[in-house]
Structure formats: structure tokens, C-alpha cells
Design a protein around this motif. Structure first.
Motif, mmCIF file in Angstrom:
data_model
loop_
_atom_site.group_PDB
_atom_site.id
_atom_site.type_symbol
_atom_site.label_atom_id
_atom_site.label_comp_id
_atom_site.label_asym_id
_atom_site.label_seq_id
_atom_site.Cartn_x
_atom_site.Cartn_y
_atom_site.Cartn_z
ATOM 1 N N LEU A 41 12.265 2.273 -8.736
ATOM 2 C CA LEU A 41 12.428 2.472 -7.294
ATOM 3 C C LEU A 41 13.921 2.480 -6.975
ATOM 4 O O LEU A 41 14.699 1.771 -7.623
ATOM 5 N N ALA A 42 14.312 3.268 -5.981
ATOM 6 C CA ALA A 42 15.738 3.401 -5.697
ATOM 7 C C ALA A 42 16.028 3.480 -4.219
ATOM 8 O O ALA A 42 15.199 3.923 -3.422
ATOM 9 N N MET A 43 17.245 3.040 -3.880
ATOM 10 C CA MET A 43 17.800 3.236 -2.539
ATOM 11 C C MET A 43 19.295 3.499 -2.678
ATOM 12 O O MET A 43 19.999 2.758 -3.357
ATOM 13 N N GLU A 57 9.496 -9.905 -2.120
ATOM 14 C CA GLU A 57 8.862 -10.778 -3.119
ATOM 15 C C GLU A 57 7.599 -10.136 -3.676
ATOM 16 O O GLU A 57 7.329 -10.221 -4.885
ATOM 17 N N ASP A 58 6.793 -9.502 -2.816
ATOM 18 C CA ASP A 58 5.599 -8.805 -3.296
ATOM 19 C C ASP A 58 5.978 -7.640 -4.210
ATOM 20 O O ASP A 58 5.305 -7.374 -5.206
ATOM 21 N N MET A 59 7.046 -6.943 -3.847
ATOM 22 C CA MET A 59 7.502 -5.823 -4.655
ATOM 23 C C MET A 59 7.915 -6.292 -6.053
ATOM 24 O O MET A 59 7.558 -5.687 -7.074
ATOM 25 N N LEU A 60 8.659 -7.396 -6.086
ATOM 26 C CA LEU A 60 9.170 -7.868 -7.368
ATOM 27 C C LEU A 60 8.097 -8.563 -8.197
ATOM 28 O O LEU A 60 8.321 -8.844 -9.390
ATOM 29 N N ALA A 61 6.955 -8.846 -7.595
ATOM 30 C CA ALA A 61 5.834 -9.379 -8.369
ATOM 31 C C ALA A 61 5.148 -8.278 -9.173
ATOM 32 O O ALA A 61 4.370 -8.555 -10.098
ATOM 33 N N MET A 62 5.449 -7.009 -8.826
ATOM 34 C CA MET A 62 4.871 -5.879 -9.544
ATOM 35 C C MET A 62 5.740 -5.504 -10.742
ATOM 36 O O MET A 62 6.891 -5.918 -10.858
ATOM 37 N N HIS A 117 3.591 2.564 11.043
ATOM 38 C CA HIS A 117 3.956 1.393 11.834
ATOM 39 C C HIS A 117 5.097 0.618 11.196
ATOM 40 O O HIS A 117 5.238 0.558 9.980
ATOM 41 N N LEU A 118 5.891 0.004 12.060
ATOM 42 C CA LEU A 118 7.078 -0.711 11.622
ATOM 43 C C LEU A 118 6.685 -2.126 11.197
ATOM 44 O O LEU A 118 7.014 -3.117 11.846
ATOM 45 N N ASN A 119 5.934 -2.212 10.090
ATOM 46 C CA ASN A 119 5.581 -3.530 9.575
ATOM 47 C C ASN A 119 5.471 -3.496 8.046
ATOM 48 O O ASN A 119 5.199 -2.455 7.438
ATOM 49 N N GLY A 120 5.704 -4.641 7.437
ATOM 50 C CA GLY A 120 5.726 -4.734 5.993
ATOM 51 C C GLY A 120 4.390 -4.453 5.345
ATOM 52 O O GLY A 120 4.323 -3.958 4.217
ATOM 53 N N HIS A 121 3.290 -4.784 6.029
ATOM 54 C CA HIS A 121 1.963 -4.576 5.440
ATOM 55 C C HIS A 121 1.744 -3.094 5.135
ATOM 56 O O HIS A 121 1.305 -2.744 4.022
ATOM 57 N N ASP A 122 2.020 -2.220 6.105
ATOM 58 C CA ASP A 122 1.821 -0.783 5.891
ATOM 59 C C ASP A 122 2.768 -0.253 4.814
ATOM 60 O O ASP A 122 2.391 0.605 4.003
ATOM 61 N N PHE A 123 3.996 -0.750 4.824
ATOM 62 C CA PHE A 123 4.980 -0.342 3.825
ATOM 63 C C PHE A 123 4.497 -0.710 2.425
ATOM 64 O O PHE A 123 4.506 0.118 1.501
ATOM 65 N N LEU A 124 4.063 -1.949 2.250
ATOM 66 C CA LEU A 124 3.617 -2.411 0.934
ATOM 67 C C LEU A 124 2.375 -1.662 0.476
ATOM 68 O O LEU A 124 2.260 -1.287 -0.707
ATOM 69 N N TYR A 125 1.438 -1.440 1.405
ATOM 70 C CA TYR A 125 0.233 -0.690 1.056
ATOM 71 C C TYR A 125 0.589 0.710 0.541
ATOM 72 O O TYR A 125 0.043 1.181 -0.467
ATOM 73 N N THR A 126 1.517 1.370 1.233
ATOM 74 C CA THR A 126 1.905 2.732 0.842
ATOM 75 C C THR A 126 2.635 2.726 -0.490
ATOM 76 O O THR A 126 2.452 3.631 -1.315
ATOM 77 N N LEU A 127 3.461 1.705 -0.721
ATOM 78 C CA LEU A 127 4.154 1.597 -2.002
ATOM 79 C C LEU A 127 3.155 1.416 -3.144
ATOM 80 O O LEU A 127 3.272 2.065 -4.197
ATOM 81 N N LYS A 128 2.184 0.566 -2.950
ATOM 82 C CA LYS A 128 1.169 0.363 -3.997
ATOM 83 C C LYS A 128 0.385 1.649 -4.245
ATOM 84 O O LYS A 128 0.034 1.958 -5.393
ATOM 85 N N ARG A 129 0.109 2.398 -3.197
ATOM 86 C CA ARG A 129 -0.593 3.679 -3.352
ATOM 87 C C ARG A 129 0.252 4.646 -4.173
ATOM 88 O O ARG A 129 -0.263 5.319 -5.084
ATOM 89 N N ALA A 130 1.542 4.722 -3.873
ATOM 90 C CA ALA A 130 2.425 5.616 -4.620
ATOM 91 C C ALA A 130 2.492 5.209 -6.088
ATOM 92 O O ALA A 130 2.417 6.071 -6.983
#
Length: 482
Positions: A296-298, A316-321, A423-436
Motif C-alpha cells: 500500500l502506498a501514499m 492499527e487494523d491495517m497493520l494487523a493485516m 462516507h467520511l468514516n474509518g469503518h467504510d474505509f477499512l471495509y473497502t480496503l479489505k475488499r480491495a
């Protein structure tokens, strides 16, 4: 058709953001399409000596600015087929850095007056002066208020492009007479008054013949209070004269098929060679060399606008993956330290490069798999367009130019070039990241998404044609007395 671009920065001379990329690319594309497009910039001390030594002196004269009478020199340089002019005044521009000084109002008011005063001395009479962002907002104001009776300027039309409404050039009302030399008739709702102060941005909007911004969606968003920065009512009033045109990128410069910054050139037809760039990136930034996990990059300013709070919410959820994260950029100390801390705690997963490095940026685009861009707002965005070009799949929040350029992947039709959430929230962001990431491990699907991304055309060709159409309408209205 003759068009003079006026801006506070431009590639390759000086750059702090995407505005400079536009000024370095759009005029060149318009020239290819038959427009006589030229550019005028301040002659900053930060311009590399290699360019300054090649500039040709044209003229010098005095510029009136209220009670002041100021020196102005004009220099010229041909670069990559484009004529660039430079406004020279060492007191205002021979400093370290482009912005952030106490006399910003005076500096850019002088620049605006100097541009107009320079025109008769350039042997170039533009049909349209195309101004960019607040630094040039006073050009249209001065043209109407102080040059309206001069026959030389009678037929000149003005266009004003908003690149980021968050930065408006707002100064104390006292500069109206002392710096700008304007009467109280200009200090009102239809003028440059902004809550008791002076707004250069509002001047550009109110006095220009044409208003554009850098994506169609952003043109709609700024008419709403949440994005309008207290000017949403003005934009609703001006909506018939407000147009959104998505920026392009320089597809020759950002081209993995001939990029000298990356270790192995590739295209969508040789996408497997991207893996060599992935290994090279991991080696450069000190991460374990693994082809089997998503990188992943920025490449970003580390500020709230770019969605850093959302990154914090899911970090933290991201780095658990089982992932790696490579970050390049500078910004708010809080977010810089957040990534430094993550790299210290997870040295095998996070590389925090708190700096600006052009070569490393290219290597990150070429070597990463997923590009994160969860912006709170994004007038256009260039990073997602560059990421597409290099097969780094953008994951974006649906706002501004991100909506206009990134189409979510649809597993049923095979269409789409990235992933997005609303939506501007971490839940939607994390869900989309896991989908990708789930699709990343389905190699046939990921290859399809990558091919879709790399085949997108975000060159300047179509956008330049849209600008030409608007220019022609301005000139036609002039000819018929509209």
C-alpha cells in the motif's frame, strides 16, 4: 487564438503543488492544438540558476500600486515549445520560498498590476488572460477598474480557475486603498469584500468573464456550504458561468514504459515486470522483499485534507493485516510522528519517508499495488491519475475529482479502475480496503483491474479541447457584443 496564462508557480521552474503541474502541461497541449498559449510567472529567487541564466531581458518600467511606484523587469525564456515571461522585482520575489510572508497581499497585488502593465511591452496582445488561484485574482479587478478606458485592453477577456478554494488570499480591509488603490465601490457583495476583509479569490470570481475549477464534481460541491468555504452562495449565483474541467497529467513524463526513475520499464502489456519494481521498492525503503503481499502506498501532504485522520482511525487494523505500507511526504507534525511511530513499531511493515523525493515518488507508484487517497475533499487530485498510469490501484473517498476519475471495480461486469467509499468514516474505509485486498489475491481479477487502470486516458488532450470551447464562447460573445 491567443491566451496568456498567469500563475504563481509552474513546472519546471518552481512548484509547491498541483497548480504548477497544470501550468507546465496545459499550455503545451493547447499549443499542439493550434492555440498561441504563453505563461507569465514571478521571477523567484528559488528558480534554479540553470534557468535564470537562460532568460532574456526584454524591458523594465515602473508599476503604480496605490501610492507606490515600483520597479518591474520582464524576462523571457522558451522552454519545451512554450514562451514563458517572468516578472522581476527582487524586493518581492528574491526570497527563500514562494509563500508565507507577511506582505503577501502587496506581493501579489504588485504581480497582478505588473502583468497588465507588461502587456504593451510584450508584443503579444492576448484575447484571453487565464488567471489561476487567488494570487492572480486581482488581475480581473484591476483590468475592469483601472484599465477599462485604455483602448489597448478593451477586447481582453478573463478566465479564472480555482484550484483549491481553501486558500483564498484574505487580507485586512485596510489594504483596499493602501495597497490596491481601489475605492469603496469595490468593497461590497459584488466586489472583493469578504466578511469585512478583502478576498483576492472573490475578486477573481466576481470580476472575471469565465470561472472554472478543476473537476466537474468540485464545481458542484463548492455550491454547497460544506465545501464552499463561505462562498457557496456566490457560486450558486454564478453557476451558469461556472465550469468544471478535470485536470490531465503529462503522460510522457509519467510513463512507466520510458521512466528512467524506475528499475524496469513496463506497460499494461508487460505488467509482470511491475513485480521487479515492487522488489526494488522494498529494497530501497528497507522492507522485506515479498512479492506475495500487497504493498500500500501514499505520496501525499500529511494533512487533514488528505484524509490522514481516517488513516489514523484504521491504522492499527491495517497493520494487523499481512500488508506493507510505504509513505512519502511531509505535513503536520502530528501525522509525521504517527507514521514515524508506526515504522518504529512495525519495521517489517511500514516505511515512513518524511521528505519530498521525486525519484522515490516514481518508484513508489511503480512498485506499489494499492494507492490510498481517502481525501476529505479533493478539487481534482493528480496522484490518483499518476497511480493509474503505473498500475497502482487507487482506493479513494468519493469527492471532487476522485469521483470523476476513479470508477469502482464491478466484479459482475469487469469494469472499473479502482475502489471507492462514500462516507467520511474509518469503518467504510477499512471495509473497502479489505475488499480491495481480497481481489488482490485473485490474480486474474487483479490483472483485469490493473489493465483497466493503465489503459485509462487522462492526458491533457480532451481537457484542452474543453478549455478551447470555453475560450471560443468568450470570444464569440465579444464579437457579437454579448
Amino acid at each position: 487564438m491567443k491566451v496568456l496564462f498567469v500563475a504563481s508557480e509552474g513546472v519546471p521552474f518552481v512548484k509547491t503543488g498541483g497548480l504548477a503541474d497544470v501550468i507546465g502541461s496545459l499550455p503545451r497541449e493547447l499549443i499542439k492544438q493550434g492555440v498561441d498559449a504563453r505563461v507569465i510567472l514571478p521571477k523567484y529567487g528559488d528558480i534554479p540558476i540553470s534557468f535564470r541564466e537562460k532568460m532574456t531581458y526584454l524591458n523594465h518600467f515602473q508599476v503604480p500600486l496605490s501610492w507606490r511606484n515600483l520597479y518591474c523587469g520582464i524576462e523571457r525564456l522558451e522552454y519545451d515549445g512554450v514562451t514563458f515571461y517572468f516578472i522581476d522585482n527582487e524586493f518581492y520575489f528574491k526570497r527563500q520560498g514562494l509563500y508565507g510572508f507577511m506582505d503577501e497581499a502587496e506581493r501579489f497585488a504588485f504581480f497582478s498590476r505588473a502583468v497588465l502593465a507588461a502587456l504593451p511591452r510584450l508584443a503579444f496582445l492576448p484575447d484571453i488572460i487565464h488567471c489561476h488561484d487567488w494570487h492572480t485574482g486581482m488581475i480581473s479587478v484591476f483590468l475592469r477598474s483601472q484599465y477599462q478606458n485604455d483602448p489597448f485592453y478593451t477586447d481582453i477577456k478573463t478566465a479564472f480557475t480555482i484550484h483549491n478554494l481553501q486558500y483564498q488570499g484574505v487580507f485586512p480591509g485596510s489594504i483596499l486603498g493602501d495597497v490596491l488603490g481601489l475605492g469603496r465601490e469595490h468593497f461590497g457583495l459584488d466586489g472583493i469584500e469578504f466578511h469585512g476583509q478583502v478576498s483576492f479569490m472573490k475578486g477573481g470570481v466576481n470580476y472575471s468573464d469565465l470561472i472554472t475549477t478543476v473537476s466537474a464534481t468540485y464545481a458542484e460541491e463548492i455550491q454547497r456550504p460544506e465545501y464552499g468555504e463561505r462562498l457557496d452562495g456566490l457560486f450558486r449565483h454564478k453557476k451558469k458561468n461556472l465550469h468544471g474541467i478535470l485536470n490531465g497529467i503529462d503522460v510522457e513524463y509519467y510513463n512507466p514504459a520510458n521512466d528512467s526513475c524506475i528499475c524496469k520499464k513496463f506497460s499494461y502489456e508487460s505488467i509482470d515486470d511491475k513485480q521487479d519494481n515492487k522488489e526494488n521498492l522494498q529494497r530501497i525503503v528497507g522492507l522485506p522483499i515479498r512479492r506475495d503481499i500487497p504493498v500500500l502506498a501514499m505520496v501525499s501532504r500529511l494533512v487533514s485534507q488528505k484524509g490522514m485522520q481516517l488513516i489514523k482511525d484504521i491504522l492499527e487494523d491495517m497493520l494487523a493485516m499481512d500488508i506493507q505500507l510505504v509513505v512519502l511526504g511531509t505535513g503536520d507534525r502530528y501525522y509525521e510522528d504517527m507514521f514515524r511511530d508506526a515504522a518504529w513499531r512495525f519495521p517489517d511493515k511500514v516505511s515512513a519517508n518524511i521528505l519530498f523525493g521525486n525519484t522515490l515518488a516514481h518508484q513508489i507508484y511503480a512498485g506499489s499495488d494499492i494507492y490510498l487517497m481517502p481525501s476529505v475533499f479533493e478539487p481534482c487530485g493528480l496522484s490518483q491519475l499518476i497511480a493509474l498510469r503505473y498500475g497502482s490501484i487507487p482506493l479513494v473517498r468519493e469527492t471532487g475529482g476522485l469521483i470523476d476519475s476513479i470508477k469502482p471495480y464491478n466484479e459482475y461486469t469487469g469494469e472499473g479502475n479502482g475502489f471507492s467509499f462514500t462516507h467520511l468514516n474509518g469503518h467504510d474505509f477499512l471495509y473497502t480496503l479489505k475488499r480491495a485486498i481480497g481481489f488482490y489475491y485473485q490474480k486474474d481479477i487483479w490483472s483485469k483491474i490493473t489493465t483497466n487502470a493503465m489503459q485509462c486516458d487522462f492526458s491533457w488532450y480532451k481537457s484542452a479541447q474543453k478549455y478551447q470551447d470555453l475560450y471560443k464562447k468568450l470570444m464569440y460573445k465579444q464579437q457579437i457584443g454579448g
